[in-house]
Design an enzyme around this catalytic site. Structure first.
Site, short mmCIF file in Angstrom:
data_model
loop_
_atom_site.label_atom_id
_atom_site.label_comp_id
_atom_site.label_asym_id
_atom_site.label_seq_id
_atom_site.Cartn_x
_atom_site.Cartn_y
_atom_site.Cartn_z
CE LYS A 49 -0.35 -0.35 5.04
NZ LYS A 49 -1.18 -0.84 6.16
CE1 TYR A 268 11.41 31.72 6.74
CE2 TYR A 268 11.52 29.33 6.47
CZ TYR A 268 11.30 30.59 5.94
OH TYR A 268 10.99 30.72 4.62
C1 LIG Z 1 -0.41 -1.69 6.94
C2 LIG Z 1 -1.01 -2.95 7.37
C3 LIG Z 1 -0.21 -4.11 7.45
C4 LIG Z 1 1.29 -4.06 7.40
O1 LIG Z 1 1.74 -3.49 8.61
P1 LIG Z 1 3.30 -3.36 8.99
O2 LIG Z 1 3.27 -2.84 10.38
O3 LIG Z 1 3.85 -2.36 8.03
O4 LIG Z 1 3.91 -4.68 8.84
C5 LIG Z 1 -0.85 -5.31 7.70
N1 LIG Z 1 -2.20 -5.37 7.87
C6 LIG Z 1 -2.99 -4.27 7.82
C7 LIG Z 1 -4.45 -4.41 8.03
C8 LIG Z 1 -2.42 -3.03 7.58
O5 LIG Z 1 -3.20 -1.94 7.54
#
Ligand SMILES: *Cc1c(COP(=O)(O)O)cnc(C)c1O
Length: 388
Positions: A49, A268
């Protein structure tokens, strides 16, 4: 050839990029294989993702597919559509489920919606009644209070006689909220809840563990693990050495080296006052590149924070960020590096080789996940392929 090309010889873009990112796909594949080894006999999915945690879904997805991954998780449908073109026969789960209007794409690209609410479930029933059988997965909430059917509803639904015979999820999943804290009793509570669910859905594949859960041990593995961050080289568990190989190296070019006097202020707001005559390196990366302003060190109590802010690495040495990080520029104190060893045009490592991703993240009160997914569009990217 254009006149311009006659007049100049063009260097490799990567060698002159203001900000650049090296993605080591060999390390990515080794990390995935390591998670697969720890998950065995459970299968191991790949979570890609958010453009493969910011590192590029096409290159990372292809490398993981070639390494043998056949179960993939994406957050939204469009990511699944993209992934399908280079993972032809993989099972692609869409974690946010499905909305009316998306069903043609789910069918056309063979995407599996992860149904996460009562509404999605009844919508999916009407879709399959009209268009025919299609695999789906069911997400159940065991304590996160994010996505998923309430546990009791999911258990009742398993035995619901009004449930169409054709409706049978290919996977039932849940997600740990404190997997990164291996001592937390809440992990076991969620595990017990998930086991009740497993009884109700006897014969259907089950998945509970992301990266952290995979590292917590075999009880958490069930049929399919879903590691993301560990595959990208980040820390999954708090307080233990990170066993994964770094995958991403972020670097930014020094635009200018300047001398500044004791007592002067930097950046800044003039918040940082020099305590000695100093040499400062002004570097071509800022918060627009995901080098977050919070890395300046004022911190946000989201996780651990490091009061002095982030460090870069150049000429064999760690150098501190001084003053506020700005949109396009960051200033490092390089006084301790002999002037003969550093000049404009050199690259400062932001993280990835000598500065662990999660050290940089902690300096801003955040996590490696956020640094990676915030990298932004300006990075010139170079991919190193397995065996390179
Ligand atoms: C993002 C996600 C993962 C992967 O999680 P990590 O902590 O990056 O290993 C697995 N399952 C779900 C439902 C997620 O949203």
């Amino acid at each position: 050839m254009t006149d311009l090309q006659d007049a100049f010889s063009f260097p490799d873009e990567f060698d002159i990029a203001p900000v650049r990112l090296t993605v080591d796909l060999g390390a990515l594949v080794e990390n995935w294989q390591e998670m697969a080894r720890r998950s065995s006999p459970a299968r191991t999915a790949a979570v890609v993702k958010a453009d493969a945690y910011g590192l590029g879904i096409e290159d990372c997805g292809t490398a993981l597919y070639e390494a043998g991954a056949r179960d993939f998780f994406v957050a939204v449908m469009q990511e699944g559509v993209t992934l399908r073109s280079f993972a032809p026969d993989a099972r692609i789960y869409v974690l946010s489920g499905i909305w009316p209007g998306q069903e043609p794409s789910f069918y056309e690209h063979g995407l599996v919606p992860v149904l996460a609410s009562e509404e999605q479930l009844s919508f999916w029933m009407s879709v399959t009644a009209e268009h025919g059988d299609h695999p789906c997965a069911l997400q159940v909430d065991t304590g996160f209070n994010r996505l998923g059917l309430p546990l009791e509803d999911a258990i009742a639904f398993a035995d619901d006689v009004s449930r169409p015979a054709s409706f049978s999820p290919v996977l039932v999943l849940s997600h740990l909220h404190s997997g990164d804290t291996s001592s937390s009793p809440l992990n076991r509570q969620q595990l017990e809840a998930f086991r009740k669910l497993a009884q109700a859905y006897d014969g259907i594949e089950l998945s509970l563990a992301a990266s952290a859960g995979t590292l917590l041990g075999p009880e958490f593995h069930f049929d399919l693990t879903r590691p993301g961050i560990a595959v990208y080289g980040g820390e999954a568990l708090n307080g233990v050495p990170n066993p994964m190989k770094p995958v991403a190296l972020a670097e930014a070019r020094i635009i200018q080296i300047r001398e500044a006097k004791k007592g002067e202020t930097v950046s800044y707001g003039g918040t940082y006052q020099l305590t000695r005559d100093s040499r400062l390196a002004v570097v071509s990366a800022g918060y627009a590149d995901g080098y977050l302003r919070s890395l300046s060190g004022t911190g946000v109590p989201l996780r651990q924070t490091v009061a002095e802010g982030a460090h870069g690495f150049v000429a064999g040495r760690k150098v501190p960020v001084v003053g506020r990080i700005t949109m396009d520029l960051t200033i490092f104190d390089v006084t301790d590096i002999p002037s003969s060893e550093i000049r404009a045009g050199d690259y400062v490592e932001l993280f990835g080789r000598n500065i662990p991703l999660d050290d940089a993240a902690r300096a801003g009160g955040t996590i490696g996940y956020e640094l990676l997914t915030s990298l932004g569009l300006r990075y010139e990217r170079r991919y190193l392929y397995p065996g390179d």
